[in-house]
Motif scaffolding. Structure first.
Motif, mmCIF file in Angstrom:
data_model
loop_
_atom_site.group_PDB
_atom_site.id
_atom_site.type_symbol
_atom_site.label_atom_id
_atom_site.label_comp_id
_atom_site.label_asym_id
_atom_site.label_seq_id
_atom_site.Cartn_x
_atom_site.Cartn_y
_atom_site.Cartn_z
ATOM 1 N N ALA A 45 64.233 3.383 92.290
ATOM 2 C CA ALA A 45 64.925 2.869 91.099
ATOM 3 C C ALA A 45 66.031 3.820 90.657
ATOM 4 O O ALA A 45 67.090 3.381 90.176
ATOM 5 N N SER A 46 65.834 5.120 90.819
ATOM 6 C CA SER A 46 66.844 6.098 90.376
ATOM 7 C C SER A 46 68.147 5.969 91.158
ATOM 8 O O SER A 46 69.225 6.262 90.624
ATOM 9 N N LEU A 47 68.059 5.498 92.410
ATOM 10 C CA LEU A 47 69.278 5.356 93.217
ATOM 11 C C LEU A 47 70.180 4.235 92.721
ATOM 12 O O LEU A 47 71.324 4.112 93.166
ATOM 13 N N ALA B 277 73.445 8.977 95.975
ATOM 14 C CA ALA B 277 72.339 9.440 96.821
ATOM 15 C C ALA B 277 72.357 10.951 96.996
ATOM 16 O O ALA B 277 71.298 11.600 96.992
ATOM 17 N N SER B 278 73.550 11.539 97.148
ATOM 18 C CA SER B 278 73.627 12.989 97.362
ATOM 19 C C SER B 278 73.159 13.751 96.130
ATOM 20 O O SER B 278 72.398 14.723 96.233
ATOM 21 N N THR C 193 71.842 8.973 82.389
ATOM 22 C CA THR C 193 70.691 9.548 81.694
ATOM 23 C C THR C 193 69.398 8.901 82.164
ATOM 24 O O THR C 193 68.386 9.586 82.394
ATOM 25 N N ILE C 194 69.429 7.565 82.315
ATOM 26 C CA ILE C 194 68.251 6.859 82.824
ATOM 27 C C ILE C 194 67.894 7.366 84.222
ATOM 28 O O ILE C 194 66.722 7.614 84.535
ATOM 29 N N GLY C 195 68.911 7.512 85.069
ATOM 30 C CA GLY C 195 68.669 8.008 86.420
ATOM 31 C C GLY C 195 68.043 9.385 86.434
ATOM 32 O O GLY C 195 67.111 9.657 87.206
#
Length: 478
Positions: free
Chosen positions: A215-217, A222-223, A312-314
């Protein structure tokens, strides 16, 4: 800095880095192509891990066949040895009988000459006869001793093969660096957990952290995600190793961990600035600019706020994922190294437990999480044959990555594994830049942004220097 690993350990670490990088790139490309389905990706991830059970069974079957073939060859050799020894004993006995008969014939001939000479000759001929008996007896005794020694040797080999056959996955592995008597006391509870329940504990953490990771992607490149995850997992794994595993961590190595943490902060701040700069540099339409300046300013402000919120969510998702991932890693280390649970079986059972639970959640309340429209996902899979083939191959990449990951924990430790995972970032970032600048579609890959990307590179350099400090002093302690 010297890392005294075997060739096998180096191959495991290299495979972990390469397959982990490929995994992140493939998932991010899927998101960039419009297939934003982190829950589906999580299920495929868990399904891929569960395939490790079959790999483990196949491996066990091959090993069992090899051991049986080796044992059979030794049994044949043992039988041949017994037959040869028996024939040798018969031949020696025959030779001894012939010597005795010859001595008796000589004695009878000489007795006919004269009594005195017969008496003397009898003594002289009796001595060689006695010598022949002695030699024959000694040869037979030596042969029997050799047979006994060889038989004991083969019995020992049989016993060793049986032990390997039954316990080839129960040999203690991993790094003992920093372990203390309190370490064994701390994890004594692990031996009381039923065998097939042991993987359920890391499986729960695996299910949660994998969902958060994919989900964070959706929100972070990605890097950058690899940098933040690697740095946070390294920092947290050292803390967990000290608190949970009771490993001793020297002050000099804590310095390296602190430097890594500083690098993580620099990367997070630089990434946040980068996204804000991207939004501010977006061009306006210009057609209605003179009449709608106030609306444009409000829209730009909303977009900027939305982008900042997404980042911020990521970051929050990555922090939670890293915590759960470290708990999973330390659980795997405890069960594999302290209770000698097979690594491949651990991976497979984790994936199987997680896949069953995840499938139930996916089918019942998956849409309520708000990060994936399951109906839209099914529609995309129905209408896109290329996507179906891509999803068919993805679990095998997850399987390969999972095998290398858990083997890295088995042959080293959870802490060391998270140190070397930092090198994934180099590959992920390099490949993403190449895809963006060498590809024909700018929506794929990652662009280089000045000066924010330089700050991100600076943060990664700080992280790398922390790893160097960590391993430099580790080699000095050893």
């Amino acid at each position: 800095m010297v890392c005294k690993y075997s060739g096998y350990t180096w191959s495991i670490l290299s495979g972990m880095i390469l397959t982990g990088s490929a995994r992140s790139i493939m998932v991010k490309l899927a998101y960039q192509s419009g297939f934003q389905a982190p829950l589906t990706i999580t299920l495929l991830y868990l399904f891929g891990q569960s395939l490790s059970v079959f790999v483990y069974r196949i491996q066990q079957k091959w090993l069992s066949n090899d051991y049986n073939a080796l044992e059979s060859s030794i049994i044949v050799t043992d039988d041949q040895l017994k037959q040869t020894t028996h024939e040798t004993a018969i031949e020696l006995s025959s030779n001894c009988s012939n010597d005795v008969e010859l001595a008796e014939a000589q004695r009878e001939t000489k007795e006919q000459s004269s009594c005195e000479e017969a008496s003397g000759d009898a003594e002289e001929n009796f001595l060689p006869n006695s010598k022949a008996d002695t030699v024959g007896t000694d040869q037979l005794s030596d042969s029997q001793d050799s047979t006994t020694i060889l038989s004991e040797m083969y019995k020992s080999i049989h016993t060793s093969i049986s032990l390997l056959k039954n316990n080839n996955d129960e040999m203690p592995n991993g790094s003992n660096h920093g372990l203390t008597p309190q370490s064994a006391e701390r994890i004594r509870w692990a031996h009381d957990i039923p065998y097939y329940v042991r993987p359920a504990i890391p499986a729960l953490f695996n299910l949660l952290n994998s969902a958060l990771r994919w989900a964070s992607l959706l929100y972070i490149d990605a890097s950058v995600a690899e940098m933040l995850i690697s740095g946070l997992e390294l920092t947290l794994s050292v803390v967990a190793a000290r608190v949970i595993r009771k490993r001793m961590v020297s002050r000099s190595r804590w310095v390296g961990v602190v430097i890594v943490a500083v690098g993580v902060v620099v990367i997070e701040r630089a990434n946040n600035w980068k996204h804000q700069q991207q939004v501010e540099e977006q061009p306006d339409d210009g057609v209605e600019a003179s009449n709608n300046n106030e609306d444009d300013n409000n829209s730009s402000s909303n977009v900027t706020r939305s982008s900042a919120q997404n980042v911020t969510i990521g970051v929050i998702l990555i922090i939670l994922q890293s915590i759960l991932s470290v708990l999973q890693d330390i659980g795997e280390e405890i069960f594999m190294q302290a209770t000698t649970f097979p690594a491949m079986m651990m991976l497979g059972m984790e994936g199987l437990y997680g896949f069953v639970i995840g499938l139930i959640i996916y089918a019942t309340i998956g849409n309520k999480f708000g990060i994936e429209d399951i109906d839209d996902t099914i529609s995309m899979l129905t209408n896109n044959a290329t996507l179906r083939w891509w999803l068919l191959g993805l679990p095998f990449l997850f399987l390969l990555t999972g095998i290398f990951n858990i083997k890295a924990t088995e042959v080293t430790s959870a802490m060391t594994r998270n140190v070397w995972k930092n090198l994934r970032t180099v590959l992920v970032w390099s490949i993403a830049l190449c895809i963006f600048y060498l590809g024909n579609n700018s929506k794929y890959g990652e662009a280089w942004h000045n000066p924010d990307s330089f700050f991100i590179l600076l943060g990664f350099s700080v992280m790398t220097s922390g790893i160097v400090v960590y391993y430099w002093y580790k080699s000095q302690e050893q």
